[in-house]
Design an enzyme around this catalytic site. Structure first.
Site, PDB file in Angstrom:
ATOM      1  N   GLY A 262       0.944  -1.390   0.277  1.00  0.00           N
ATOM      2  CA  GLY A 262       0.070   0.189   0.115  1.00  0.00           C
ATOM      3  C   GLY A 262       1.035   1.213   0.161  1.00  0.00           C
ATOM      4  O   GLY A 262       0.087   2.365  -0.575  1.00  0.00           O
ATOM      5  N   ALA A 263       2.337   0.757   0.941  1.00  0.00           N
ATOM      6  CA  ALA A 263       2.811   2.527   0.433  1.00  0.00           C
ATOM      7  C   ALA A 263       4.068   1.721   1.737  1.00  0.00           C
ATOM      8  O   ALA A 263       3.898   1.009   2.524  1.00  0.00           O
ATOM      9  CB  ALA A 263       2.081   3.468   1.572  1.00  0.00           C
ATOM     10  N   MET A 264       4.940   2.588   1.151  1.00  0.00           N
ATOM     11  CA  MET A 264       6.688   2.430   1.965  1.00  0.00           C
ATOM     12  C   MET A 264       7.136   3.687   3.116  1.00  0.00           C
ATOM     13  O   MET A 264       7.318   4.596   2.219  1.00  0.00           O
ATOM     14  CB  MET A 264       7.440   1.701   1.135  1.00  0.00           C
ATOM     15  CG  MET A 264       8.434   1.194   1.605  1.00  0.00           C
ATOM     16  SD  MET A 264       8.640  -0.413   2.663  1.00  0.00           S
ATOM     17  CE  MET A 264      10.363   0.394   3.991  1.00  0.00           C
ATOM     18  N   GLU A 265       7.783   2.924   3.644  1.00  0.00           N
ATOM     19  CA  GLU A 265       8.213   4.027   5.244  1.00  0.00           C
ATOM     20  C   GLU A 265       9.161   4.288   4.393  1.00  0.00           C
ATOM     21  O   GLU A 265       9.785   4.897   5.907  1.00  0.00           O
ATOM     22  CB  GLU A 265       8.258   3.930   6.042  1.00  0.00           C
ATOM     23  CG  GLU A 265       8.781   2.559   6.644  1.00  0.00           C
ATOM     24  CD  GLU A 265       8.824   1.597   6.350  1.00  0.00           C
ATOM     25  OE1 GLU A 265       7.217   1.217   5.664  1.00  0.00           O
ATOM     26  OE2 GLU A 265       8.540   0.230   7.018  1.00  0.00           O
ATOM     27  N   GLU A 299       2.780   5.605   7.923  1.00  0.00           N
ATOM     28  CA  GLU A 299       3.586   5.617   7.357  1.00  0.00           C
ATOM     29  C   GLU A 299       4.985   6.382   7.737  1.00  0.00           C
ATOM     30  O   GLU A 299       5.398   6.454   8.045  1.00  0.00           O
ATOM     31  CB  GLU A 299       4.270   5.877   5.672  1.00  0.00           C
ATOM     32  CG  GLU A 299       3.336   5.171   4.588  1.00  0.00           C
ATOM     33  CD  GLU A 299       3.603   3.557   4.916  1.00  0.00           C
ATOM     34  OE1 GLU A 299       4.729   2.531   5.870  1.00  0.00           O
ATOM     35  OE2 GLU A 299       2.497   2.757   5.085  1.00  0.00           O
TER      36      GLU A 299
HETATM   37  N1  BES Z   1       6.817  -1.398   5.841  1.00  0.00           N
HETATM   38  C1  BES Z   1       4.695  -1.549   5.629  1.00  0.00           C
HETATM   39  C2  BES Z   1       5.231  -2.659   3.511  1.00  0.00           C
HETATM   40  C3  BES Z   1       5.424  -3.617   2.893  1.00  0.00           C
HETATM   41  C4  BES Z   1       4.392  -4.692   3.647  1.00  0.00           C
HETATM   42  C5  BES Z   1       6.889  -3.225   2.527  1.00  0.00           C
HETATM   43  C6  BES Z   1       4.452  -5.966   3.154  1.00  0.00           C
HETATM   44  C7  BES Z   1       7.500  -5.131   2.230  1.00  0.00           C
HETATM   45  C8  BES Z   1       6.450  -5.813   2.632  1.00  0.00           C
HETATM   46  C9  BES Z   1       4.088  -0.397   5.155  1.00  0.00           C
HETATM   47  O1  BES Z   1       4.568   0.208   6.354  1.00  0.00           O
HETATM   48  C10 BES Z   1       2.926  -0.799   5.651  1.00  0.00           C
HETATM   49  O2  BES Z   1       2.628  -0.871   6.518  1.00  0.00           O
HETATM   50  N2  BES Z   1       1.890  -0.645   4.468  1.00  0.00           N
HETATM   51  C11 BES Z   1       0.468  -1.110   4.428  1.00  0.00           C
HETATM   52  C12 BES Z   1      -0.341   0.291   4.768  1.00  0.00           C
HETATM   53  C13 BES Z   1      -0.826   0.860   6.229  1.00  0.00           C
HETATM   54  C14 BES Z   1      -1.310   2.022   5.677  1.00  0.00           C
HETATM   55  C15 BES Z   1      -1.398  -1.113   6.570  1.00  0.00           C
HETATM   56  C16 BES Z   1       0.788  -1.836   3.454  1.00  0.00           C
HETATM   57  O3  BES Z   1       1.236  -1.716   2.219  1.00  0.00           O
HETATM   58  O4  BES Z   1      -0.318  -2.501   3.263  1.00  0.00           O
HETATM   59 ZN    ZN Z   2       3.871   0.268   8.392  1.00  0.00          ZN
END
Ligand code: BES
Ligand code: ZN
Length: 660
Positions: A262-265, A299
Site C-alpha cells: 500500500g505504501a512504504m516508509e 508511514e
Molecule cells: N512497511 C510496510 C510496507 C510493506 C509491506 C513492505 C510488506 C514490504 C512488505 C508499510 O509500512 C505498511 O505497513 N504499509 C501498509 C499500509 C498501512 C496503512 C497498513 C500496506 O502496504 O498495506
Molecule cells: Zn508499516
C-alpha cells in the site's frame, strides 16, 4: 567465515555508501557504481555481501582489482582481495548493471499513459524486506546501518528524488543531468529510495522547518490536497507525541501508479500506491479519505519507529508494523475526532479475533531465520492484533505513562537496532509495571482469552480460558496476563490483572450493572452468567460507550458462532438496540443479524425479519433517504448500512422500491 546462509559475516561492516545510479527509462535498464567504506573488524580473506540479478562488471578493494563470484542461491557476492584485509578501514568499489524489472521489487519499472495514450516510464524502488540487493550490491540486513550518499544521472527534464534533499546538479557532456542528494542519517538498506520519471511535484510546504512535497503523475495535482493536509497534521502530531524532532531533512510523498504494497516508509521519501494517496475531496467517500489518512499517518509514524530505531532482524517486523498501526489510529483519531477511529478500530480487531480463534493461528512473534520466514508476518495478526495489543497496554498503563515509555525507548535506541523486549523494558523503566511479562504472554502464545464473568456469593468471579470456535479438550490450558477493566454501576472502572485461572472481586450491590472490558480495549472476549447478563438492560446500555456496546454485540455474536449461545438469544439482545445511533454498533449488529439470517429457517427466519424491521425502520426513518447538507460523515455511512439491511434482510417492501 560464518556460513549461515541467512546472515552475512560481521567481519566487515559498511559505514557509508556512495551510490550512483543511472537509469535508462527507454531501454528499462540501469548502470551503477557503489563505493562502500568498510570497517573491517578483524583481518579477513574475503568480503561477503548481497547482490541479486545484477550484472557485476568490476570489483576493486582499496583500488586494486579483486576477483569475485556470485552465489545465486544465497543472493550473495563473494569478493577475494589479493591479500587478506587487515582490520581498519577499507574501500570497496563495484561497477554493475541491471534491468528495471516488472516485479515491483528492487529497482523496477512503473508506467502510466498520458491523455494522448502515450506510455511513460518511471524508474522506482521497493526495497523492503530484502530487495535492496536487486538495486545495488550491499549488506542487506536491517542492523547494517550506514550513511547513504546518493547520486542520480538522469535524462534532462525528468524529476528525480531520493531520501535526502537535492544538493547539487550539473549537466554532463552527453546532455544528461547529475543530481547529488544530501547524505542520509545512518539507516538500514531496506529504507533506501530512488524515483526517476516524468513526474510533477506540488510546491513545498514548510512544516515547522521541514519541507514537504507530493510527487505525482502530471495531471494529478488536484488530487493532492487531502493527502498534504493529513501529512502536515501527522508530522506535527508525531513530533509532539514522540518528543523527538523529525529525524531527516525533508519529506517527499510519492504517488506511484504501480506499487506492490500500500505504501512504504522510506526515510524522507515515502512511496504510495497512487490509489491509496490521491483523492478527490469532492467525490471520495469517507472510507476512501479515512484510508488515505490511515496510510499517511502509518508511514510517517515509521519515520521514528522503524527508521530512527529499527528492528535488529526480521522477527521484529511485527512490532514495527503493529506500532505504526497503533500510531496510525491514534493520529487519525486526533486528526478527525468525528470519525471515532478508536471505536471503528473495534471492527478491525474483530477481524483479528476471527483468525486468532482458529486452531491454525500463530503467535504474534516467532523465530525468523530466512527473510522469507518474515513474509508470513505481514498479516492481520501483526497489524490488527499487534496494534490492538498495544492499545490494550496503553490503556492499562495510561496514555501518558505509555507515551513517556515510547519516547524513552526511541531516545535510548536512536540510530540503533533493537529486539522486541527493548520496548517493554523501556516502558517498564518509566512505569514500574511488569510490562515485559505481561506482553510476553500475549505475543509468544497463539490465540486470545475468553473471560467468563459470574456472580458467586457476593463476589464477581473472573475466569479465563482460550477462546475457540471448536473446543479442544486435549489442549493444555493457556494463561494470559489479562488487564481486565471492570465497571460496577456508575463508579470509575477498576483495573484487575487476571494472571491465573481466576480472580475475585467483591460485588457489593446485587443489582448494579457490571461491565467487564470497560472501555472496550481488551484483546479478549467476555461471557456473562445469566444474572450479570440480565443487569445489562436498556438503561445500562445507554450509559455505555459506543465501543463498549460494540463489544457486547460482537462478543454475543461470536458466542453464537462458537455454539455457546442460541441465535434467538442474540436476537433478544439485538432487539434492545432500537435507539442505537452509532455506526460501529450498527456494524456489529448488522454482521450478527446477517449471520443469523444464514442460520435460521422457516418461522425463525420470519421472526428475524420482524426483528430487523422493528430495529431498522425507525433508524431509516430518522436518517431519511437524502443526506442533508453538512451531515456528519459517519451519519451518511450509517444510512448506507441501514437501508440495504432493512431492504434485504428485513424484506421491507418500501425500502426495496422507494421510487415506485
Ligand atoms: N512497511 C510496510 C510496507 C510493506 C509491506 C513492505 C510488506 C514490504 C512488505 C508499510 O509500512 C505498511 O505497513 N504499509 C501498509 C499500509 C498501512 C496503512 C497498513 C500496506 O502496504 O498495506
Ligand atoms: Zn508499516
Amino acid at each position: 567465515v560464518n556460513l549461515d546462509p541467512y546472515r552475512l559475516p560481521r567481519n566487515a561492516l559498511p559505514q557509508r555508501y556512495d551510490l550512483t545510479l543511472a537509469p535508462d527509462l527507454g531501454s528499462a535498464t540501469f548502470t551503477g557504481h557503489v563505493r562502500v567504506t568498510l570497517d573491517v573488524t578483524e583481518q579477513t580473506p574475503l568480503l561477503v555481501l548481497n547482490a541479486n540479478e545484477l550484472d557485476i562488471h568490476e570489483v576493486l578493494v582499496n583500488g586494486e582489482e579483486a576477483p569475485f563470484s556470485s552465489e545465486i542461491e544465497t543472493e550473495r557476492l563473494v569478493v577475494t582481495p589479493s591479500a587478506p584485509l587487515p582490520a581498519g578501514t577499507a574501500e570497496l568499489d563495484i561497477t554493475f548493471a541491471g534491468v528495471l524489472n516488472d516485479k515491483l521489487r528492487g529497482f523496477y519499472r512503473s508506467t502510466y499513459r498520458d491523455p494522448d495514450g502515450v506510455e511513460h516510464v518511471i524508474a522506482t524502488t521497493q526495497m523492503q524486506p530484502t530487495d535492496c540487493r536487486r538495486a545495488f550490491p550491499c549488506w542487506d540486513e536491517p542492523d547494517c546501518k550506514a550513511v547513504f550518499g546518493v547520486t542520480l544521472e538522469v535524462d534532462p527534464g525528468l524529476t528525480a528524488v531520493s531520501n535526502g534533499p537535492e544538493m547539487a546538479r550539473e549537466e554532463l557532456d552527453d546532455g544528461r543531468v547529475r543530481l547529488r542528494f544530501a547524505d542520509t542519517m545512518p539507516m538500514s538498506t531496506y529504507l533506501v529510495a530512488v524515483v526517476v520519471g516524468p513526474l510533477e511535484s506540488t510546491p513545498e510546504v514548510d512544516v515547522d522547518g521541514v519541507p514537504m512535497r507530493i510527487v505525482h503523475v502530471p495531471g494529478n495535482a488536484h488530487l493532492t490536497d487531502f493527502g498534504m493536509d493529513v501529512a502536515v497534521f501527522s508530522l506535527r502530531w508525531f513530533q509532539d507525541y514522540y518528543g523527538i524532532p523529525y529525524p531527516s531533512d525533508k519529506v517527499d510523498l510519492v504517488a506511484l501508479p504501480d506499487f506492490a504494497a500500500g505504501a512504504m516508509e522510506n526515510l524522507g521519501c515515502v512511496t504510495f500506491r497512487e490509489s491509496l494517496f490521491l483523492v478527490d475531496p469532492a467525490t471520495s467517500t469517507q472510507q476512501e479519505r479515512q484510508l488515505v489518512a490511515d496510510v499517511v499517518a502509518h508511514e510517517l509514524a515509521h519515520m521514528w519507529f522503524g527508521d530512527l530505531v529499527t528492528m535488529r532482524w526480521w522477527n521484529g517486523i511485527w512490532l514495527n508494523e503493529a506500532f505504526a498501526t497503533f500510531m496510525e489510529i491514534a493520529a487519525c483519531d486526533a486528526y478527525r475526532p468525528d470519525w471515532q477511529r478508536w471505536t471503528t478500530f473495534g471492527q478491525e480487531r474483530s477481524v483479528a479475533f476471527e483468525t486468532d480463534a482458529l486452531a491454525s493461528t500463530r503467535s504474534v512473534e516467532y523465530e525468523v531465520r530466512s527473510p522469507a520466514d518474515s513474509e508470513g508476518m505481514f498479516d492481520v495478526l501483526t497489524y490488527q492484533k499487534g496494534g490492538a495489543l498495544l492499545r490494550m497496554l496503553e490503556q492499562y498503563l495510561g496514555p501518558e505513562p505509555f507515551r513517556r515509555g515510547v519516547a524513552h525507548y526511541l531516545s535510548l535506541h536512536a540510530h540503533s537496532n533493537t529486539e522486541t523486549g527493548d520496548l517493554w523494558d523501556a516502558i517498564e523503566a518509566v512505569t514500574g509495571q511488569p510490562v515485559r511479562q505481561l506482553m510476553d504472554s500475549w505475543i509468544w502464545q497463539p490465540g486470545f482469552p475468553l473471560v467468563r464473568a459470574s456472580h458467586e456469593h457476593d463476589e464477581l468471579v473472573l475466569r479465563q480460558e482460550r477462546f475457540r470456535y471448536l473446543p479442544d479438550a486435549a489442549a493444555p490450558p493457556t494463561r494470559w496476563m489479562v488487564p481486565v477493566h471492570v465497571r460496577m454501576g456508575s463508579a470509575a472502572p477498576v483495573k484487575v490483572l487476571l494472571d491465573g485461572a481466576e480472580a475475585r472481586l467483591p460485588l457489593p450491590d446485587d443489582a448494579a450493572p457490571v461491565l467487564v472490558n470497560a472501555e472496550g480495549v481488551g484483546f479478549y472476549r467476555v461471557a456473562y452468567d445469566e444474572d450479570l447478563r440480565s443487569r445489562l438492560d436498556t438503561t445500562a446500555l445507554s450509559a455505555m460507550s459506543s465501543l463498549e456496546r460494540y463489544c457486547l454485540v460482537d462478543d454475543a455474536w461470536a458466542a453464537v458462532v462458537a455454539d455457546r449461545m442460541e441465535a434467538s438469544q442474540f436476537l433478544d439482545l439485538a432487539a434492545g438496540f432500537a435507539d442505537e445511533t452509532d455506526l460501529a454498533v450498527w456494524q456489529a449488529l448488522a454482521s450478527g443479524l446477517r449471520g443469523a439470517g444464514r442460520l435460521v429457517q422457516g418461522e425463525d427466519h420470519e421472526r428475524l425479519q420482524r426483528v430487523v424491521r422493528h430495529l431498522v425502520s425507525p433508524l431509516v426513518e430518522r436518517l431519511g433517504w437524502d443526506a442533508p447538507d453538512g451531515e456528519p460523515d459517519l451519519t451518511g455511512k450509517l444510512r448506507g448500512l441501514a437501508i440495504p439491511l432493512l431492504a434485504v434482510l428485513g424484506q421491507d417492501r418500501e425500502s426495496q422500491a422507494p421510487l415506485s
